[in-house]
Design an enzyme around this catalytic site. Structure first.
Site, short mmCIF file in Angstrom:
data_model
loop_
_atom_site.label_atom_id
_atom_site.label_comp_id
_atom_site.label_asym_id
_atom_site.label_seq_id
_atom_site.Cartn_x
_atom_site.Cartn_y
_atom_site.Cartn_z
N HIS A 35 19.54 -36.81 -1.96
CA HIS A 35 18.42 -37.04 -0.98
C HIS A 35 17.09 -36.96 -1.46
CE1 HIS A 35 21.79 -37.98 1.66
NE2 HIS A 35 22.32 -36.86 1.17
N ARG A 63 5.67 -0.30 -5.07
CA ARG A 63 5.46 -0.88 -3.85
C ARG A 63 4.39 -2.11 -3.87
NH1 ARG A 63 6.52 2.32 0.92
NH2 ARG A 63 4.75 1.35 2.10
N LYS A 94 14.80 -15.29 -7.14
CA LYS A 94 14.58 -14.32 -8.08
C LYS A 94 13.66 -14.71 -9.45
CE LYS A 94 15.29 -11.34 -6.58
NZ LYS A 94 15.95 -11.09 -5.20
N CYS A 124 0.74 -1.20 -0.04
CA CYS A 124 0.06 0.15 -0.11
C CYS A 124 0.92 1.17 0.02
CB CYS A 124 -0.57 -0.06 1.22
SG CYS A 124 -2.07 -1.06 1.30
N ASN A 140 -2.58 2.49 5.52
CA ASN A 140 -1.92 1.20 5.41
C ASN A 140 -2.15 0.64 6.59
OD1 ASN A 140 -1.17 2.26 3.12
ND2 ASN A 140 0.96 2.59 3.47
N GLY A 141 -2.06 -0.72 6.72
CA GLY A 141 -2.05 -1.51 7.94
C GLY A 141 -3.31 -2.06 8.16
N GLU A 144 18.70 -17.94 -3.57
CA GLU A 144 18.50 -16.40 -4.00
C GLU A 144 18.03 -16.58 -5.42
OE1 GLU A 144 17.25 -13.92 -2.76
OE2 GLU A 144 17.83 -12.33 -4.20
N TRP A 154 -3.17 -2.50 -1.52
CA TRP A 154 -3.06 -3.87 -1.81
C TRP A 154 -3.84 -4.40 -0.89
CZ3 TRP A 154 -0.66 -7.83 0.91
CH2 TRP A 154 -0.02 -8.80 0.07
N GLU A 213 10.07 -15.07 -8.55
CA GLU A 213 9.20 -13.94 -8.26
C GLU A 213 8.95 -12.99 -9.63
OE1 GLU A 213 12.64 -11.97 -5.88
OE2 GLU A 213 10.68 -10.93 -4.98
N LYS A 223 6.51 -4.32 -2.32
CA LYS A 223 8.05 -4.03 -2.03
C LYS A 223 8.39 -4.04 -0.45
CE LYS A 223 12.09 -2.81 -2.96
NZ LYS A 223 13.04 -3.78 -3.39
C1 F6R Z 1 12.69 -10.50 -2.75
C2 F6R Z 1 12.45 -9.43 -2.08
C3 F6R Z 1 11.84 -9.87 -0.67
C4 F6R Z 1 12.60 -8.85 0.43
C5 F6R Z 1 11.66 -9.11 1.57
C6 F6R Z 1 12.48 -8.54 2.98
O1 F6R Z 1 13.34 -9.93 -4.00
O2 F6R Z 1 12.55 -8.35 -2.14
O3 F6R Z 1 11.93 -11.13 -0.26
O4 F6R Z 1 13.78 -9.30 0.51
O5 F6R Z 1 10.37 -8.99 1.76
O6 F6R Z 1 12.14 -7.28 2.69
P1 F6R Z 1 13.22 -6.04 3.54
O7 F6R Z 1 14.53 -6.42 3.02
O8 F6R Z 1 12.74 -4.82 3.23
O9 F6R Z 1 13.13 -6.39 4.99
#
Ligand code: F6R
Length: 606
Positions: A502, A27, A483, A2, A96-97, A479, A70, A486, A601
């Site tokens: 395994h 975001r 990526k 949001c 937001n929240g 990771e 959101w 996502e 985000k």
């Molecule tokens: C993946 C991604 C998320 C953030 C996670 C933590 O690409 O961006 O997995 O890493 O939401 O976010 P922060 O670092 O802002 O605590």
């Protein structure tokens, strides 16, 4: 997650509000809305562009509130989009929240005769404020009284038709920042939409309420006592939130890798002493000498950075490390005492689960540290000490440059703690020297963009991928897979290569390719055996290899070479091609790379 933006000043507010929303799009959201006093309300489902298309009439006015939603309570519909208003259509709220006791409050308000038109928790706030105005409280008091009734988290902005110049904001658990301009003031959920207007900001703290007009700003606590808060000057640049000719923020942010590492290490490395200067940690240096355990907490990408940190700190600082995702840590019964350090990693500094882990550790007496990118964020404020990334704003939802910076910061922290303990001068010097060379080496990797693009094209029809690595590059396999998932929505799983036998090996056939990180390091031979096991099952392998390694050409046609560095720092290089690979897979599928579906985000709710 949001986005809120609000303006009051001398200019026409509509274009400023739309621009603010556009800045916040990164975001993640599913609907948008704007309210301008005396002009009215406009809402739409989907992109901010849809909102613009709906603007059939002028909406004059010099203030207003805007929101990207959101969905949490209620589907993404126009009725549920913010702003929400009271029965008399005078008070408008963006939020937001989550208001946890909204049902209970709503029932009371329904009995009083209030009429609700949405399924959201937010609408309750507008009616509560209306209720307090009706019992002769003024606007500011009514907002404070309403906030005292609610349980849950909020970052809000409120506009009142009868006092059009004034906007009231408040926070509890969801970030709110004030932007202080010249005869204009702003409110937003993060600094990105404010930066183009002013760099003077105040981050509200939990339980604070701000009242802004074009020329004034005042901050209160929930007891209505005025609070004095100094402004902060952001060193972020408005240009950093622009694409700079790149098609997507994600690509721009990957390409910024060399600069990001430079910025993270600037003024911090003392190569000849094999040391680092971390002002943020010096204040707790004595306490750090006493600790006997580190717990690293983060979510998603930040958690994977923490896993690399575990290898670094155990090997070079000789200290036991555990790594945990925030959402698990807070619900188990972690054993913590005053000799434990909780190190939180977060790009946004606002992730709810990470924040709660910090609070729990603090309650149990641990020293809390942060590796945080966003200056002024809640995690920065609530930890005892820490290191800022200085990576600049990250706009792409998929974290790329922040990850590289988190790994670099972890290497610096390892040097700091290691040199306090048993790390020798020569080892410290070697690590410091190698850190210094990283930007140049990342630059070299970025030149392989065309090769990576070609690999993404070649494998574009694959529906599943396995990512494998060992030791320092095991978290990089995780990771890399994240990526890909996502941004391209392709199924990918990350594994420690030793785990293949395994279970995961069962999935491998000619249609199930593997991305293997196989560098010339202490686990090289083991990785070669694992790659052979995959090939023996007809699995295709894309390999990330050390420059100059000729052996691997017998194993695959698809090899991306990266320069050599010490094993501990290799993840900072090996992740770069994997980020690019994910980007080009998503690009090939014509997806919204910067704003993947269903994701936000900054995850400020549990
Ligand atoms: C993946 C991604 C998320 C953030 C996670 C933590 O690409 O961006 O997995 O890493 O939401 O976010 P922060 O670092 O802002 O605590």
């Amino acid at each position: 997650m949001c986005g809120i933006f609000a303006y009051t000043g001398e200019k026409e507010s509509l274009p400023i509000l739309i621009d603010g929303l556009t800045c916040l799009e990164y975001r993640g959201y599913d609907s948008a809305g704007i309210f301008i006093p005396h002009s009215g309300l406009i809402k739409s489902v989907g992109a901010v562009d849809n909102l613009k298309k709906k603007l059939s009439k002028a909406m004059p006015g010099k203030s207003g509130i805007a929101h990207l939603r959101w969905a949490t309570h209620g589907e993404p519909t126009e009725a549920n989009a913010h702003p929400h208003c009271d029965c008399n259509k005078k008070i408008y709220v963006v939020h937001n929240g989550i208001i946890e006791n909204y049902k209970e409050l709503k029932n009371k308000l329904l009995l009083e005769g209030h009429i609700f038109i949405s399924e959201t928790d937010t609408e309750v706030l507008a009616h509560l404020i209306e209720h307090y105005l009706s019992i002769k409280q003024d606007f500011e008091k009514a907002v404070i009284s309403a906030l005292k009734d609610v349980r849950g988290t909020y970052g809000i902005s409120v506009s009142y038709d009868n006092e059009p110049e004034k906007i009231i904001a408040a926070r509890f658990g969801a970030p709110v920042v004030l932007g202080l301009g010249d005869r204009e003031n702003f409110i937003a959920s993060d600094a990105s939409p404010i930066l183009r207007h002013t760099k003077n900001v105040i981050y509200l703290r939990d339980g604070e309420v701000a009242v802004i007009t074009p020329k004034t700003h005042r901050i209160y606590n929930l007891d209505s006592a005025e609070v004095t808060r100094d402004k902060q000057i952001l060193d972020w640049d408005a240009d950093q939130v622009k694409k700079d000719g790149y098609e997507h923020f994600m690509l721009k942010e990957i390409m910024e890798g060399p600069e990001v590492v430079e910025n993270t290490i600037r003024g911090r490395l003392i190569i000849e002493e094999g040391q680092v200067k971390l002002g943020g940690l010096e204040v707790v240096a004595d306490r750090l000498r006493q600790i006997n355990r580190i717990i690293i907490v983060g979510c998603g990408t930040a958690y994977y950075a923490g896993l690399v940190g575990e290898y670094m700190l155990e090997e070079y600082a000789g200290i036991p490390v555990e790594v945990e995702i925030g959402s698990e840590f807070r619900y188990r019964k972690p054993i913590i005492d005053k000799n434990t350090v909780l190190l939180a990693i977060s790009q946004s500094g606002e992730t709810a689960d990470t924040l709660e882990a910090i609070r729990e550790a603090k309650r149990k007496g641990a020293l809390t540290l942060g590796i945080v990118n966003t200056v002024g964020s809640t995690i920065t404020r609530e930890t005892d000490a820490g290191v800022h990334n200085h990576a600049g704003p990250e706009i792409g939802v998929a974290s790329t440059k922040a990850f590289i910076s988190q790994l670099t910061a972890l290497a610096l922290v390892t040097l700091f703690i290691g040199r306090q303990r048993n790390m020798s001068l020569s080892v410290g010097q070697e690590i410091a020297k190698e850190i210094k060379l990283l930007p140049k080496k990342i630059k070299e990797i970025l030149k392989s963009v065309d090769d990576i693009k070609a690999i993404a094209k070649k494998y574009k029809n694959s529906k599943d991928f396995l990512y494998v690595g060992r030791k320092y590059n095991y978290p990089i396999a995780l990771e890399g897979a994240l990526k890909l998932k996502e941004v391209s929505y392709i199924h990918a799983e990350g594994y420690g290569a030793g785990e293949m036998k395994h279970g995961p090996l069962a999935m491998i056939d000619e249609k199930f390719p593997t991305v293997a990180i196989s560098l010339k390091d202490s686990v090289y031979e083991k990785m070669l055996s694992n790659i052979q096991e995959i090939r023996a099952r007809k699995g295709k392998v894309i390999i990330i290899a050390t420059k100059g390694d000729k052996t691997l050409t017998d194993f695959s046609e698809d090899i991306i070479y990266i320069p050599k560095t010490i094993e501990m720092l290799s993840p900072i290089l090996s992740i770069v091609p994997l980020q690019l690979l994910a980007y080009y897979f998503a690009l090939g599928k014509k997806l919204n790379v910067d704003r993947p579906r269903n994701l936000a985000k900054s995850v400020t709710v549990e």
